[in-house]
Design an enzyme around this catalytic site. Sequence first.
Site, short mmCIF file in Angstrom:
data_model
loop_
_atom_site.label_atom_id
_atom_site.label_comp_id
_atom_site.label_asym_id
_atom_site.label_seq_id
_atom_site.Cartn_x
_atom_site.Cartn_y
_atom_site.Cartn_z
N ASN A 1 0.88 -1.18 0.00
CA ASN A 1 0.00 0.00 0.00
C ASN A 1 0.91 1.22 0.00
O ASN A 1 1.45 1.58 1.04
CB ASN A 1 -0.90 -0.03 1.25
CG ASN A 1 -1.71 1.24 1.41
OD1 ASN A 1 -1.80 2.05 0.49
ND2 ASN A 1 -2.31 1.41 2.58
N TRP A 2 1.06 1.83 -1.17
CA TRP A 2 2.02 2.92 -1.29
C TRP A 2 1.47 4.23 -0.72
O TRP A 2 2.21 5.21 -0.61
CB TRP A 2 2.43 3.12 -2.75
CG TRP A 2 3.16 1.94 -3.34
CD1 TRP A 2 3.60 0.83 -2.67
CD2 TRP A 2 3.53 1.76 -4.71
NE1 TRP A 2 4.23 -0.03 -3.54
CE2 TRP A 2 4.19 0.52 -4.81
CE3 TRP A 2 3.36 2.51 -5.87
CZ2 TRP A 2 4.69 0.03 -6.01
CZ3 TRP A 2 3.85 2.02 -7.06
CH2 TRP A 2 4.51 0.79 -7.14
N LYS A 3 0.19 4.25 -0.40
CA LYS A 3 -0.44 5.47 0.14
C LYS A 3 -0.14 6.66 -0.80
O LYS A 3 -0.05 6.47 -2.00
CB LYS A 3 0.01 5.72 1.58
CG LYS A 3 -0.17 4.47 2.44
CD LYS A 3 -0.01 4.71 3.91
CE LYS A 3 -0.19 3.39 4.66
NZ LYS A 3 -0.17 3.54 6.10
N HIS B 1 -9.59 1.46 4.77
CA HIS B 1 -8.31 1.68 5.46
C HIS B 1 -8.54 2.65 6.62
O HIS B 1 -9.32 3.59 6.51
CB HIS B 1 -7.26 2.23 4.49
CG HIS B 1 -5.90 2.22 5.10
ND1 HIS B 1 -5.49 3.17 6.00
CD2 HIS B 1 -4.87 1.33 4.98
CE1 HIS B 1 -4.26 2.88 6.39
NE2 HIS B 1 -3.86 1.78 5.79
N GLU C 1 -6.93 5.06 7.67
CA GLU C 1 -6.71 6.48 7.34
C GLU C 1 -7.94 7.05 6.65
O GLU C 1 -8.27 8.23 6.82
CB GLU C 1 -5.44 6.62 6.48
CG GLU C 1 -4.19 6.38 7.33
CD GLU C 1 -3.01 5.78 6.61
OE1 GLU C 1 -2.98 5.79 5.35
OE2 GLU C 1 -2.10 5.26 7.30
N GLU D 1 -5.56 -4.65 10.62
CA GLU D 1 -4.55 -3.61 10.82
C GLU D 1 -4.85 -2.84 12.10
O GLU D 1 -5.66 -1.91 12.09
CB GLU D 1 -4.55 -2.63 9.65
CG GLU D 1 -4.26 -3.28 8.30
CD GLU D 1 -3.67 -2.28 7.30
OE1 GLU D 1 -2.56 -2.51 6.84
OE2 GLU D 1 -4.32 -1.26 7.03
N GLY E 1 2.19 2.54 10.66
CA GLY E 1 3.15 3.63 10.46
C GLY E 1 3.85 4.07 11.74
O GLY E 1 4.50 5.11 11.74
N SER F 1 3.15 -1.87 10.39
CA SER F 1 4.60 -1.92 10.64
C SER F 1 5.21 -3.29 10.39
O SER F 1 6.17 -3.67 11.04
CB SER F 1 4.93 -1.42 12.06
OG SER F 1 4.50 -0.08 12.22
N GLY G 1 2.78 -1.01 4.29
CA GLY G 1 2.86 0.40 3.95
C GLY G 1 4.30 0.82 3.74
O GLY G 1 4.89 0.60 2.68
N GLY G 2 4.90 1.39 4.77
CA GLY G 2 6.25 1.95 4.67
C GLY G 2 7.26 1.02 4.01
O GLY G 2 8.02 1.44 3.12
P1 PGA Z 1 2.63 0.43 7.63
O1 PGA Z 1 1.20 0.65 6.93
O2 PGA Z 1 3.19 -0.85 7.10
O3 PGA Z 1 3.45 1.64 7.19
O4 PGA Z 1 2.41 0.40 9.10
C1 PGA Z 1 0.34 -0.43 6.73
C2 PGA Z 1 -0.97 0.06 6.16
O5 PGA Z 1 -1.42 1.14 6.57
O6 PGA Z 1 -1.57 -0.58 5.28
#
Ligand code: PGA
Length: 248
Positions: A9-11, A93, A95, A165, A171, A210, A231-232
């Site tokens: 997930n590159w956001k 998600h 966010e 999640e 994050g 994470s 994500g990251g």
């Molecule tokens: P993260 O994000 O790996 O940076 O914690 C995961 C996500 O939000 O899908």
Amino acid sequence: MRSSLIAGNWKMNGSLESVTALVDGIKSGDRGNAELAVCPPSVFLMKIGGMLAESGIALGAQNVCQHAAGAYTGEIAASMLKEAGCRYAIVGHSERRSIYGESDAMVAARFQMAIESGIEPILCVGETLEERQQEKTIEVVNRQIDAALAASGIDAFAKAVIAYEPVWAIGTGQVATPEQAQDVHASIRQKLAGLNAEVADQLQILYGGSMNPGNAAELLAQPDIDGGLIGGASLKADDFLTICKAAS
Ligand code: PGA
């Protein structure tokens, strides 16, 4: 046996130059035999979709509109995502829920639109730190899943993915322990098994929050963790590939 899925997930990260380099890096590296997907910012979907042709790596969107077409400024229709070559769309998600106010009902409508359009939704569920401290984790996750069940029914989950999640782990570098994650994954599967054992058994339940090259192997070794939503660590080809190999 369920196969593993590792989805990046590159956001809202990257530029045309950097995402192109990232895809080249992922395509050329050793990625083991897990299923892979990447979810770029929507403006890059067509470009990345073209680059992924014949690669065996799936394309996913980061969201999908609950309406088919019309006056919904800023939204993207499932039919458009299909045209761009998307197999998956992330829905719900945290966010989107917390920053953009997407309710359980709206997420469920988006989930349903993906299902009826032939896109596999990756339904994100998870509790906040406060909810975990109040021992409400299972209650919250069940409520989020119940909304999608009410809209689409259990059979829809034969063509869907769930990502657990924990919001406090996204994050933050703070990761759920393998036991904490396994407990929630097992509870989700058990809940769905009560409705349809076969669907529950084949459902891929991903962990997100994470996950990185250092912790992926022990998380992915858990019996009910079938992959990751990353994500990251999905923004660096080497890190992403290391996680993919840990899932093989
Ligand atoms: P993260 O994000 O790996 O940076 O914690 C995961 C996500 O939000 O899908």
